[in-house]
Design an enzyme around this catalytic site. Structure first.
Site, short mmCIF file in Angstrom:
data_model
loop_
_atom_site.label_atom_id
_atom_site.label_comp_id
_atom_site.label_asym_id
_atom_site.label_seq_id
_atom_site.Cartn_x
_atom_site.Cartn_y
_atom_site.Cartn_z
CE1 TYR A 56 -3.01 -3.02 0.13
CE2 TYR A 56 -3.11 -2.84 2.57
CZ TYR A 56 -3.55 -3.46 1.43
OH TYR A 56 -4.25 -4.59 1.37
CG HIS A 120 -1.07 -8.39 -0.33
ND1 HIS A 120 -0.51 -7.18 -0.22
CD2 HIS A 120 -2.01 -8.34 -0.75
CE1 HIS A 120 -1.58 -6.35 -0.51
NE2 HIS A 120 -2.46 -6.91 -0.75
P1 NAD Z 1 -13.55 -0.44 1.71
O1 NAD Z 1 -14.54 -1.27 0.87
O2 NAD Z 1 -13.39 -0.43 3.05
O3 NAD Z 1 -13.94 1.17 1.27
C1 NAD Z 1 -12.94 2.34 1.51
C2 NAD Z 1 -13.34 3.37 0.84
O4 NAD Z 1 -14.77 3.88 1.50
C3 NAD Z 1 -12.36 4.59 1.09
O5 NAD Z 1 -12.43 5.47 0.09
C4 NAD Z 1 -13.10 5.24 2.40
O6 NAD Z 1 -12.77 6.63 2.52
C5 NAD Z 1 -14.51 4.98 2.11
N1 NAD Z 1 -15.21 4.86 3.55
C6 NAD Z 1 -14.84 4.16 4.36
N2 NAD Z 1 -15.80 4.46 5.56
C7 NAD Z 1 -16.81 5.32 5.01
C8 NAD Z 1 -17.92 5.76 5.61
N3 NAD Z 1 -18.39 5.70 6.85
N4 NAD Z 1 -18.43 6.80 4.86
C9 NAD Z 1 -18.36 6.97 3.63
N5 NAD Z 1 -17.19 6.47 3.14
C10 NAD Z 1 -16.39 5.51 3.62
O7 NAD Z 1 -12.21 -0.71 0.95
P2 NAD Z 1 -10.60 -0.65 1.02
O8 NAD Z 1 -10.01 0.18 1.87
O9 NAD Z 1 -9.86 -1.18 -0.03
O10 NAD Z 1 -10.66 -2.19 1.74
C11 NAD Z 1 -10.45 -2.18 3.43
C12 NAD Z 1 -9.40 -2.83 3.97
O11 NAD Z 1 -9.38 -4.04 3.69
C13 NAD Z 1 -7.97 -2.24 3.16
O12 NAD Z 1 -7.46 -0.90 3.63
C14 NAD Z 1 -6.86 -3.26 3.29
O13 NAD Z 1 -6.61 -3.22 4.66
C15 NAD Z 1 -7.91 -4.48 3.20
N6 NAD Z 1 -7.86 -5.15 1.93
C16 NAD Z 1 -7.04 -6.40 1.40
C17 NAD Z 1 -6.95 -6.60 0.38
C18 NAD Z 1 -6.11 -7.85 0.15
O14 NAD Z 1 -5.35 -8.26 0.86
N7 NAD Z 1 -5.89 -8.30 -1.10
C19 NAD Z 1 -7.72 -6.43 -0.64
C20 NAD Z 1 -8.67 -5.18 -0.16
C21 NAD Z 1 -8.57 -4.80 0.82
#
Ligand code: NAD
Length: 315
Positions: A56, A120
């Site tokens: 990231y 990952h």
């Molecule tokens: P997410 O579905 O959590 O969405 C994040 C987006 O939604 C961001 O733009 C954030 O600002 C917004 N958001 C969050 N809370 C909100 C709210 N209350 N109201 C309005 N908007 C809001 O997607 P993500 O961040 O990509 O996924 C979460 C976490 O999961 C990542 O940060 C990561 O740590 C993990 N992840 C891991 C993998 C992997 O290992 N392959 C893939 C995807 C995500």
């Protein structure tokens, strides 16, 4: 904040976890101090589980998270990071690289141990290597106390299932597949649990597609999926509601997983998320949104090597 056991690890995690990819600028520029405040707000509100990766922001997220956690009692948080992915096309799951990666992450995060280290996006690697080389290398680090548990992350559920069935892992992280639009994780959850792995559901907002501001330009979902998500967001708006609210409530309350990981780099967003998940979803609106998303229900995209989409069919 409710807490759950992370499978059989003996590690307790908050039902909502802090996804740190936005601290790497994955969703656009952010102010570092706001990101640090977001981490502190999450801790204050009972979030104890933090998920990050060297990928990231090319290590930026780990660096910022490390700064935020500096000076905080180590017993107050559970830290998960990843190995093997370092760039959009930069993968290295060799034992030598993942061992080095763990040491680099320890340094950036300012800690003497990592609670969970996950391979990952395994679908971009050779699954046999993950099974026979990467996971054993991480188990060797576990024996030294640097790592407490070992997991895998990725998109094709069949690839995660294949690995979890061939080599014991402590956690499986799936993303975008227990949301209002896509619930395919539900059909795999029990299989992962039976193999002994905790199940972690990441990205309940479908990486921004289920928010009122919509997804970033890089979002990999097919256009019809994104169009239906936008229509569902507009429907919520017309009812005076925010789609993110019902999407979070739906995933956290019905996901049946150890933790749901939501990304944020802003303390206000964290506050909002924590307050929303304490409420029950509006059932009528939920059904309307589900009807709106029905034409694209469970539709996703291909991720990784073609032979890793259905590895069981190959073996
Ligand atoms: P997410 O579905 O959590 O969405 C994040 C987006 O939604 C961001 O733009 C954030 O600002 C917004 N958001 C969050 N809370 C909100 C709210 N209350 N109201 C309005 N908007 C809001 O997607 P993500 O961040 O990509 O996924 C979460 C976490 O999961 C990542 O940060 C990561 O740590 C993990 N992840 C891991 C993998 C992997 O290992 N392959 C893939 C995807 C995500």
């Amino acid at each position: 904040m409710k807490r759950n056991m992370l499978g059989r690890t003996g590690i307790e995690v908050s039902e909502l976890s802090f996804g740190a990819s936005p601290l790497g600028g994955v969703y656009g520029a952010f102010a570092e101090q706001r990101g640090i405040d977001a981490v502190h707000t999450a801790l204050d509100l009972g979030v104890t589980f933090f998920d990050v990766s060297p990928y990231y922001g090319a290590t930026l997220a780990e660096t910022v998270l490390g700064k935020a956690l500096h000076g905080i009692d180590r017993s107050r948080y559970v830290l998960a990071t990843k190995v093997g992915r370092y760039g959009d096309r930069d993968f290295d799951f060799t034992a030598e690289r993942v061992k080095r990666s763990v040491h680099e992450s320890l340094r950036r995060l300012g800690t003497d141990h990592l609670d969970l280290v996950q391979c990952h996006d395994i679908e971009f690697g050779d699954l046999d290597q993950i099974i026979h080389e990467t996971v054993p290398a991480l188990r060797a680090l576990e024996a030294t106390g640097l790592v407490r548990a070992v997991g895998v992350t990725g998109y094709p559920l069949a690839a995660l299932g294949h690995v979890a069935e061939k080599v014991p892992v402590d956690a499986v992280l799936s993303y975008c597949q227990y949301t209002l639009q896509d619930q395919r994780l539900a059909t795999w959850r029990d299989r992962f649990a039976e193999s002994g792995a905790a199940v972690i559901n990441a990205a309940p907002l479908a990486m921004g597609a289920l928010t009122s501001h919509g997804p970033a330009p890089w979002h990999p979902a097919p256009t019809p999926v994104l169009e239906h998500c936008a229509a569902a967001a507009a429907l919520c708006r017309s009812r005076g509601a925010d789609i993110a609210r019902i999407a979070l409530q739906f995933s956290v309350s019905t996901g049946g997983v150890a933790s749901t990981v939501v990304g944020a780099a802003d303390p206000q967003i964290v506050r909002r998320t924590v307050s929303w998940i304490a409420e029950a979803p509006d059932e009528e609106l939920l059904h309307e949104v589900e009807r709106c998303l029905a034409p694209v229900r469970d539709q996703g995209w291909a991720s990784g090597r073609p032979d890793n989409q259905q590895p069981e069919a190959q073996s």
